[in-house]
Design a protein around this motif. Structure first.
Motif, PDB file in Angstrom:
ATOM      1  N   TRP A  76       2.523   2.635  12.329  1.00  0.00           N
ATOM      2  CA  TRP A  76       1.595   3.403  13.491  1.00  0.00           C
ATOM      3  C   TRP A  76       2.654   3.999  14.480  1.00  0.00           C
ATOM      4  CZ3 TRP A  76       0.987   1.294  18.794  1.00  0.00           C
ATOM      5  CH2 TRP A  76       1.571   0.154  19.333  1.00  0.00           C
ATOM      6  N   ASP A  77       2.126   4.883  15.166  1.00  0.00           N
ATOM      7  CA  ASP A  77       2.877   5.801  16.221  1.00  0.00           C
ATOM      8  C   ASP A  77       1.812   6.147  17.345  1.00  0.00           C
ATOM      9  OD1 ASP A  77       1.646   8.000  15.345  1.00  0.00           O
ATOM     10  OD2 ASP A  77       3.388   9.033  14.456  1.00  0.00           O
ATOM     11  N   ASP A  78       2.331   6.769  18.139  1.00  0.00           N
ATOM     12  CA  ASP A  78       1.298   7.277  19.385  1.00  0.00           C
ATOM     13  C   ASP A  78       0.065   8.070  18.775  1.00  0.00           C
ATOM     14  OD1 ASP A  78       2.875   5.959  21.011  1.00  0.00           O
ATOM     15  OD2 ASP A  78       4.088   7.810  21.831  1.00  0.00           O
ATOM     16  N   GLU A  79       0.113   8.854  17.638  1.00  0.00           N
ATOM     17  CA  GLU A  79      -0.918   9.506  17.373  1.00  0.00           C
ATOM     18  C   GLU A  79      -1.732   8.877  16.328  1.00  0.00           C
ATOM     19  OE1 GLU A  79       2.057  11.186  17.655  1.00  0.00           O
ATOM     20  OE2 GLU A  79       1.558  11.530  19.354  1.00  0.00           O
ATOM     21  N   ASN A  80      -1.321   8.215  15.394  1.00  0.00           N
ATOM     22  CA  ASN A  80      -1.985   7.835  14.086  1.00  0.00           C
ATOM     23  C   ASN A  80      -1.801   6.493  13.677  1.00  0.00           C
ATOM     24  OD1 ASN A  80      -3.176  10.429  13.250  1.00  0.00           O
ATOM     25  ND2 ASN A  80      -0.821  10.877  12.997  1.00  0.00           N
ATOM     26  N   LEU A  81      -2.860   5.827  12.902  1.00  0.00           N
ATOM     27  CA  LEU A  81      -2.352   4.911  11.721  1.00  0.00           C
ATOM     28  C   LEU A  81      -2.028   5.403  10.418  1.00  0.00           C
ATOM     29  CD1 LEU A  81      -2.639   1.471  11.174  1.00  0.00           C
ATOM     30  CD2 LEU A  81      -4.821   1.917  10.695  1.00  0.00           C
ATOM     31  N   TYR A  82      -0.934   4.881   9.654  1.00  0.00           N
ATOM     32  CA  TYR A  82      -0.489   5.201   8.561  1.00  0.00           C
ATOM     33  C   TYR A  82      -0.702   4.207   7.451  1.00  0.00           C
ATOM     34  CZ  TYR A  82       1.691   9.092  11.463  1.00  0.00           C
ATOM     35  OH  TYR A  82       1.940   9.875  12.507  1.00  0.00           O
ATOM     36  N   VAL A  83      -1.063   4.586   6.468  1.00  0.00           N
ATOM     37  CA  VAL A  83      -1.205   3.509   5.577  1.00  0.00           C
ATOM     38  C   VAL A  83      -0.683   4.216   4.202  1.00  0.00           C
ATOM     39  CG1 VAL A  83      -2.804   1.786   4.067  1.00  0.00           C
ATOM     40  CG2 VAL A  83      -3.485   2.813   6.291  1.00  0.00           C
ATOM     41  N   SER A  84       0.131   3.663   3.254  1.00  0.00           N
ATOM     42  CA  SER A  84       0.322   4.089   1.742  1.00  0.00           C
ATOM     43  C   SER A  84       0.090   3.062   0.799  1.00  0.00           C
ATOM     44  CB  SER A  84       2.119   4.448   2.123  1.00  0.00           C
ATOM     45  OG  SER A  84       2.589   3.256   2.047  1.00  0.00           O
ATOM     46  N   TYR A  85       0.112   3.409  -0.296  1.00  0.00           N
ATOM     47  CA  TYR A  85      -0.323   2.846  -1.312  1.00  0.00           C
ATOM     48  C   TYR A  85       0.806   3.237  -2.691  1.00  0.00           C
ATOM     49  CZ  TYR A  85      -4.854   1.945   0.938  1.00  0.00           C
ATOM     50  OH  TYR A  85      -5.583   1.621   1.615  1.00  0.00           O
ATOM     51  N   GLU A  86       1.340   2.512  -3.206  1.00  0.00           N
ATOM     52  CA  GLU A  86       2.073   2.562  -4.755  1.00  0.00           C
ATOM     53  C   GLU A  86       1.492   1.849  -5.667  1.00  0.00           C
ATOM     54  OE1 GLU A  86       6.612   3.689  -3.974  1.00  0.00           O
ATOM     55  OE2 GLU A  86       6.131   1.792  -2.690  1.00  0.00           O
ATOM     56  N   CYS A  87       0.993   2.630  -6.619  1.00  0.00           N
ATOM     57  CA  CYS A  87       0.221   1.939  -7.696  1.00  0.00           C
ATOM     58  C   CYS A  87       0.813   2.119  -9.193  1.00  0.00           C
ATOM     59  CB  CYS A  87      -1.190   2.672  -7.944  1.00  0.00           C
ATOM     60  SG  CYS A  87      -2.092   2.621  -6.382  1.00  0.00           S
ATOM     61  N   GLU A  88       1.254   1.076  -9.784  1.00  0.00           N
ATOM     62  CA  GLU A  88       1.926   1.228 -11.306  1.00  0.00           C
ATOM     63  C   GLU A  88       0.468   1.484 -12.160  1.00  0.00           C
ATOM     64  OE1 GLU A  88       5.635  -1.572 -10.844  1.00  0.00           O
ATOM     65  OE2 GLU A  88       4.092  -2.118 -12.173  1.00  0.00           O
ATOM     66  N   ASP A  89       0.659   2.385 -12.905  1.00  0.00           N
ATOM     67  CA  ASP A  89      -0.702   2.682 -13.625  1.00  0.00           C
ATOM     68  C   ASP A  89      -0.429   3.497 -15.105  1.00  0.00           C
ATOM     69  OD1 ASP A  89      -3.153   3.345 -14.575  1.00  0.00           O
ATOM     70  OD2 ASP A  89      -3.853   3.806 -12.466  1.00  0.00           O
ATOM     71  N   ALA A  90      -0.465   3.035 -16.081  1.00  0.00           N
ATOM     72  CA  ALA A  90      -0.349   3.369 -17.289  1.00  0.00           C
ATOM     73  C   ALA A  90      -1.398   4.479 -17.624  1.00  0.00           C
ATOM     74  CB  ALA A  90      -0.161   2.465 -18.370  1.00  0.00           C
ATOM     75  N   ASP A  91      -2.429   4.754 -17.065  1.00  0.00           N
ATOM     76  CA  ASP A  91      -3.577   5.479 -17.341  1.00  0.00           C
ATOM     77  C   ASP A  91      -4.229   6.102 -16.103  1.00  0.00           C
ATOM     78  OD1 ASP A  91      -5.460   7.139 -18.851  1.00  0.00           O
ATOM     79  OD2 ASP A  91      -6.675   5.294 -19.218  1.00  0.00           O
TER      80      ASP A  91
END
Ligand SMILES: [Ca+2]
Ligand SMILES: [Ca+2]
Ligand SMILES: [Ca+2]
Length: 265
Positions: free
Chosen positions: A96-111
């Motif tokens: 988070w910072d003064d402007e936003n909530l940030y979310v990230s995802y890293e997905c292993e995926d063979a398809d």
């Protein structure tokens, strides 16, 4: 198709089992069996400490900014043994910072597969990642904001409001202001003949979107949330989740089981 970044600004998401769309609202009726008593032991409600982003984050779907390296990574679990989809790893992070909530995802995926392209399309039927945010955990009848985002970076966002202990209204016409979503595919989207490496996604949500629930968070503030992922193509689908919702069948819409989102400096 090669690696591509898909960006949508001002998009939104919905929900899986037990959702019926009727005119202006989507009525989500939790199936009785979905809340049946579970034999697996209930894990404790988890807590996540959201740290401040020390440097800018570019919402391009690539989780490679220096700021992300300071965020705690959580790995989603696979509570539902009856599902037949592959068990592919997901790491998620919040900042988070003064402007936003940030979310990230890293997905292993063979398809990597995703069909839907329009805001508020049912992205949860694709390869998709989700976050449900309750900025007011002390509320009696729980409302929360849901974001469900597929591997194209298409957003389905909504306001989910409890009307009885076992049913909710899903207002998909609720649209987050100024939200940015982007996904990046490492592989070939929707080519089922080859082997992909995975996909990642970033989203930023301006604080004003939560102002009816709560003032802007300061260090020490505590909200609640859950993270989950839908992966695979029917009939081989699988849901993974951060805090086990303790439902018999896959259903993440159980705000009593959301984990704690604790804002720290
Ligand atoms: Ca980025
Ligand atoms: Ca997949
Ligand atoms: Ca919406």
């Amino acid at each position: 198709m090669s690696r591509g970044a898909f960006t949508r600004e001002g998009l939104a998401a919905g929900k899986g089992p037990g959702v019926r769309l009727t005119g202006r609202v989507a009525v989500s009726v939790l199936l009785a069996g979905a809340l049946a008593a579970q034999t697996r032991p209930a894990p404790p409600i988890p807590k996540y400490e959201v740290r401040r982003a020390a440097s800018p984050i570019s919402i391009d779907g690539k989780v490679d900014e220096k700021a992300w390296s300071a965020a705690e990574a959580v790995q989603l679990a696979f509570p539902w043994e009856s599902q037949t989809g592959a068990r592919q790893k997901t790491l998620a992070r919040l900042l988070w910072d003064d402007e936003n909530l940030y979310v990230s995802y890293e997905c292993e995926d063979a398809d990597v597969t995703a069909q839907f392209t329009g805001r508020d399309d049912p992205t949860y039927r694709d390869d998709a990642v989700e976050i449900f945010i309750n900025p007011r955990p002390q509320q009696q009848t729980t409302a929360y904001i849901g974001l469900e985002m597929n591997a194209r970076g298409v957003l389905y966002d909504y306001l989910s409001v409890a009307v009885t202990p076992k049913s909710r209204l899903v207002f998909k016409r609720f649209n987050l202001d100024g939200v940015k979503v982007a996904a990046s595919v490492n592989g070939t989207l929707n080519n089922r003949e080859d082997t992909d490496r995975g996909w990642s996604l970033e989203v930023s949500i301006p604080w004003a979107n939560f102002e009816e629930f709560s003032k802007r968070p300061s260090p020490g503030a505590s909200w609640s949330f859950n993270l989950n992922r839908w992966d695979g193509v029917e009939p081989d689908r699988r849901m993974s989740i951060w805090s086990d919702s303790m439902t018999e069948r896959p259903n993440p819409h159980v705000p009593d089981r959301f984990g704690e989102m604790l804002f720290v400096q």
